[in-house]
Design a protein around this motif. Sequence first.
Motif, short mmCIF file in Angstrom:
data_model
loop_
_atom_site.label_atom_id
_atom_site.label_comp_id
_atom_site.label_asym_id
_atom_site.label_seq_id
_atom_site.Cartn_x
_atom_site.Cartn_y
_atom_site.Cartn_z
N ASP A 156 0.64 -1.26 -0.31
CA ASP A 156 0.11 -0.01 -0.07
C ASP A 156 0.36 1.24 0.70
N GLU A 157 1.94 1.38 1.00
CA GLU A 157 2.66 2.38 1.01
C GLU A 157 3.80 2.66 -0.14
N THR A 158 4.08 1.98 -1.21
CA THR A 158 5.05 2.17 -2.19
C THR A 158 4.11 1.93 -3.19
N LEU A 159 3.04 1.49 -3.60
CA LEU A 159 2.54 1.50 -4.80
C LEU A 159 1.41 2.22 -4.42
N LYS A 176 11.95 -6.02 -5.26
CA LYS A 176 10.58 -6.63 -5.55
C LYS A 176 9.71 -6.09 -5.22
N LEU A 177 9.75 -5.15 -4.33
CA LEU A 177 8.56 -3.65 -4.46
C LEU A 177 8.57 -2.46 -5.32
N ALA A 178 10.45 -2.16 -5.82
CA ALA A 178 10.60 -1.18 -6.55
C ALA A 178 10.31 -1.61 -7.63
N THR A 179 10.66 -2.57 -8.13
CA THR A 179 9.78 -3.11 -9.39
C THR A 179 8.90 -3.39 -9.52
N ARG A 180 7.92 -3.85 -8.92
CA ARG A 180 6.69 -3.68 -9.13
C ARG A 180 5.81 -2.27 -8.71
N GLN A 181 6.90 -1.33 -8.06
CA GLN A 181 6.65 -0.10 -8.46
C GLN A 181 6.72 0.72 -10.03
N MET A 182 7.76 0.42 -10.30
CA MET A 182 8.27 0.54 -11.26
C MET A 182 6.40 0.17 -12.40
N ASN A 183 6.83 -1.87 -12.34
CA ASN A 183 5.63 -1.63 -13.19
C ASN A 183 4.41 -0.72 -13.19
N TYR A 184 4.25 -0.73 -12.04
CA TYR A 184 2.62 -0.30 -11.84
C TYR A 184 2.26 1.09 -12.07
N MET A 185 3.67 2.04 -12.08
CA MET A 185 4.09 3.42 -12.60
C MET A 185 3.84 3.26 -14.57
N LYS A 186 4.20 2.15 -14.51
CA LYS A 186 4.49 2.18 -16.67
C LYS A 186 2.90 1.56 -17.32
#
Length: 126
Positions: free
Chosen positions: A41-44, A98-108
């Motif tokens: 929640d916090e990251t994304l 893994k959180l950073a990768t998921r965040q990057m994919n979410y932002m894309k």
Amino acid sequence: MAIKVMSLLDEKARRFGASANSTDFQQQFLDSINYTLDDIDETLGLTTTAVTATNESIDLDSQQYRGLISYGLDVYIADAGEWNMSSEADLNARWREKLATRQMNYMKSQSMLGGIGDVDEDLSGS
């Protein structure tokens, strides 16, 4: 498709050599799943509901988030100490990655651009 908490519990009990029926393991599992969801929640910038029982589901897309949640559970269950399988520093570093990768994919996946003509209409006051 939502993520079934019971399937994650069974998976983690096997991984950590614990009983899925153990009250102690279930409590650590529920705490760990909520810590994991808090991080997501916090990251994304998502809003998930806390899990209070093993018969619930998590309302996130299984294909996108199940692996991430599973790994977060590994980190937090291992952090509890009783079921530690890897070095804590290594697990935490991989969790953040893994959180950073998921965040990057979410932002894309998010559209940050307006449509053609949106800016002109806003400037002209129409």
